[in-house]
Design an enzyme around this catalytic site. Structure first.
Site, short mmCIF file in Angstrom:
data_model
loop_
_atom_site.label_atom_id
_atom_site.label_comp_id
_atom_site.label_asym_id
_atom_site.label_seq_id
_atom_site.Cartn_x
_atom_site.Cartn_y
_atom_site.Cartn_z
CG HIS A 52 -7.54 36.67 -3.13
ND1 HIS A 52 -7.51 37.84 -2.40
CD2 HIS A 52 -7.00 35.72 -2.34
CE1 HIS A 52 -6.99 37.59 -1.21
NE2 HIS A 52 -6.68 36.32 -1.15
CG ASP A 96 -7.86 34.95 3.37
OD1 ASP A 96 -8.30 34.26 2.42
OD2 ASP A 96 -6.76 35.51 3.34
CD GLU A 146 -4.63 29.29 7.54
OE1 GLU A 146 -3.71 29.57 8.34
OE2 GLU A 146 -4.66 29.70 6.36
CG ASP A 151 -3.67 32.86 -0.49
OD1 ASP A 151 -2.70 33.63 -0.56
OD2 ASP A 151 -4.81 33.21 -0.14
#
Length: 525
Positions: free
Chosen positions: A291, A313, A333, A385
Site C-alpha cells: 500500500h 479494506d 468498492e 487497488d
C-alpha cells in the site's frame, strides 16, 4: 441414426396416460433435465474459477471436455435403446449423484489434497457422458408415447432442451447461487434431477419395467436423494472443516456475499488475513509494503481530491489520509460487505486506522467501470487497488476503455493514476516491478508504465505476481519530488546520471535505498 420403427411398435396402448399427456410429461422431463445439466456445467466453471483461478481457462476446459463427452455418451446410449425406460432412469440417478456431489468433492480435493484439476476434468467427462446419453433414450421414449415422425420428435426434444438450458443458466446466478450457495445449490439440483427422471420412468413407463427393474430404480433414486439430503444437512460442517484446512484454525468471519466469498482470519490486527474468493488479499504482517508503494509515489504533487478504485479494506485510504492537505477521498468498492467489515471488524478497522470515521472519506458501493462512466468529477490522484486481471470479471478494469475513463477523471493539471502491476520475469527477486504486457495491458497502460518511475518493493505476502505500482502523470503535472514511503530522497529533472538501476552509488550524488532509479533523467535534490 434413429430407428423410426420404434415409434410404430406397440403404439401408446400400454401407457397409463393419454398420448398427448405422455408427450407433455416427457418434454417436461427433458426441460428439467436440461436445466439441471446446465447448472452442473456452470457450477463446475464457477467453482473451478474460484479454486484454481484463470476463469477463461477453466471454462474452456470444462466446456470442451463436456461437449466431447456428450458425443461419447450418445454413442454409448445406442446399446440401451432396447431398454430405454430403465436405462434413462438409471442414467438420471447417476447424473444426479455425480452432478449434485461434484461441488463437494471438488472443494474437498482442493482443501485436503491441494489439487482439484484432475477432479474437474473427471467430473466434466462423467457428467458429459451422462448428459449425452439422455437425448437418444428420450427420443426412443417420446416415440413410444406418441407416434410421430423422427423430424418432429427431434424438433420437440431440442426445443424443450434449449428452453430448459435457458432457465437453468439464468437460475444459477440469480437464484441458486445467492440463495443457496455453490455447494447447497448443486445438491438441490441433483435432488430435483433424480426426482424428475425417476418420476417419469416409474409413472409413465412403469408397464415397460419388470418387477426387478422397478425395484432397482426405486432403490437407486431413493438412495441418491437420501445421500444428497444428508450432504445438504451436513454442508455447513463440511464448509467449516474445509475452511480450516485451507485457511487454518483461526477463521473469524466467513461470508458469501453477492459478489464473492470474504474470509477474515487471525485473532488480532497483528495476525489479520483477508481472503477474497480464496485469494489472500491482505496480510497484516507486510501489507504496508504494497500500500505504501501503491499510494505514496502518486501523492507527490497536487492531491486535494483523491479517488480510490477498489480498496474497500481502507488500507490504501489510510496511506492517502496521512497527508493533511488531502481534502476529500472517494472509495469506490463493488462489495459493500468489504467496506462494512472495514468499518466494524476490530482488527481490520484497527489496521486501517479507522479511516471510515474520517469525515474526508466517502465510500461508494458500485462497480468502478460503471461508476467512472457516470461520474463527472475531476480528481488530482486516482489509485486503482483492484483485483488481479486473471479473474475474468476484473479484465475490463485493465482495458483501454477503463484507462480512458481514468484519464477523463484526472484533473487537467497535476493528475496521477496508480494501479496494480505484475512482476515481469527478470534476474533475481530484486528486479523492478512493472505491468505485465498481455491482453489486459492495453496501450494506455503500456505508455503509462514507461512514463512512470519504477518502484521495487519486496513482494507482499499473498502477492506472488501482483503488488507493484505503475503510474502516469498527465501533461502539466509537477515534477516527481518529495519523500517516498521509505524516507528516500526525491528526484527532480536535471543533468543526466550515469548510474543504472540497482546500483549503490550515483555519479552525481548519494543513492536511493535500492539504487538511484533516475534512469538517466534526473539528479539528486
Amino acid at each position: 441414426m434413429i430407428d423410426q420403427q420404434v415409434s410404430l411398435r406397440g403404439g401408446a396402448a400400454r401407457l397409463p396416460v393419454r398420448p398427448r399427456t405422455g408427450r407433455f410429461l416427457v418434454l417436461a422431463a427433458v426441460f428439467v433435465c436440461a436445466a439441471c445439466g446446465l447448472v452442473y456445467e456452470l457450477e463446475l466453471v464457477a467453482l473451478a474459477s474460484y479454486l484454481i483461478g484463470d476463469s477463461v481457462t477453466q471454462a474452456s476446459v470444462v466446456l470442451s471436455v463436456m461437449v466431447f463427452a456428450m458425443g461419447i455418451g450418445s454413442l454409448l446410449a445406442k446399446r440401451l435403446r432396447c431398454h430405454a425406460a430403465v436405462g434413462f432412469g438409471l442414467i438420471e440417478a447417476a447424473l444426479a449423484l455425480i452432478g449434485g456431489s461434484s461441488a463437494l468433492v471438488l472443494y474437498a480435493s482442493f482443501a485436503w489434497l491441494g489439487e482439484s484439476r484432475h477432479a474437474l476434468v473427471g467430473f466434466s467427462l462423467a457428467i458429459g457422458v451422462l448428459i449425452g446419453a439422455e437425448i437418444p433414450l428420450l427420443m426412443t421414449l417420446i416415440q413410444r408415447v406418441d407416434r410421430q415422425d423422427a423430424g418432429g420428435a427431434v424438433a420437440d426434444l431440442f426445443a424443450a432442451d434449449y428452453v430448459g438450458a435457458l432457465v437453468g443458466g439464468l437460475a444459477f446466478p440469480f437464484l441458486l447461487l445467492p440463495m443457496l450457495g455453490q455447494l447447497t445449490g448443486a445438491l438441490f439440483t441433483g435432488a430435483v434431477n433424480a426426482a424428475a427422471g425417476g418420476a417419469l420412468v416409474l409413472w409413465v413407463f412403469r408397464r415397460d419395467l419388470t418387477p426387478r427393474s422397478r425395484r432397482l430404480l426405486v432403490l437407486a433414486n431413493l438412495s441418491v436423494i437420501a445421500v444428497l439430503a444428508t450432504a445438504t444437512f451436513l454442508v455447513d460442517d463440511f464448509e467449516r472443516a474445509a475452511r480450516q484446512a485451507v485457511y487454518g484454525d483461526q477463521v473469524r468471519v466467513a461470508v458469501q456475499t453477492g459478489v464473492q466469498e470474504v474470509v477474515l482470519t487471525g485473532t488480532d490486527r497483528e495476525s489479520l488475513g483477508l481472503y477474497l474468493d480464496g485469494r489472500l488479499r491482505v496480510s497484516a504482517r507486510d501489507e504496508h509494503r504494497y500500500h505504501e508503494a501503491l499510494v505514496h509515489p502518486a501523492m507527490n504533487g497536487p492531491r486535494a481530491r483523491v479517488l480510490v478504485l477498489g480498496g474497500g479494506d481502507g488500507l490504501a485510504a489510510r496511506e492517502v489520509l496521512r497527508y493533511r492537505d488531502v481534502r476529500s477521498v472517494t472509495v469506490v468498492e463493488i462489495d459493500p460487505a468489504v467496506t462494512r467489515l472495514a468499518r466494524t471488524d476490530p482488527a481490520l478497522s484497527g489496521l486501517n486506522g479507522h479511516v471510515y470515521r474520517d469525515p474526508r472519506l466517502t465510500a461508494v458501493g458500485a462497480d468502478a467501470f460503471t461508476w467512472l462512466r457516470a461520474d463527472r468529477h475531476r480528481y488530482d490522484v486516482v489509485i486503482s487497488d483492484l483485483p488481479d486481471p486473471g479473474v475474468t470479471a476484473s479484465t475490463k478494469l485493465y482495458s483501454a476503455e477503463f484507462y480512458g475513463l481514468v484519464a477523463e477523471a484526472l484533473a487537467p493539471v497535476g493528475g496521477w493514476w496508480c494501479t496494480r502491476a505484475r512482476r515481469r520475469p527478470g534476474p533475481g527477486p530484486s528486479g523492478p516491478w512493472r505491468p505485465r504486457y498481455g491482453p489486459e495491458a492495453s496501450r494506455p497502460a503500456r505508455t503509462a508504465s514507461r512514463a512512470a518511475p519504477p518502484v521495487s518493493p519486496r513482494a507482499p505476502t499473498g502477492s506472488a505476481e501482483a503488488g507493484a505500482v505503475a503510474g502516469a502523470r498527465r501533461t502539466g503535472a509537477s515534477s516527481w519530488r518529495g519523500r517516498g514511503p521509505w524516507g528516500s530522497r526525491g528526484w527532480a529533472p536535471g543533468r543526466p546520471c550515469r548510474a543504472r538501476w540497482g546500483s549503490r552509488s550515483c555519479a552525481t550524488g548519494p543513492a536511493r535505498r535500492s539504487g538511484c532509479g533516475c534512469r538517466g533523467r534526473c539528479r539528486p535534490r
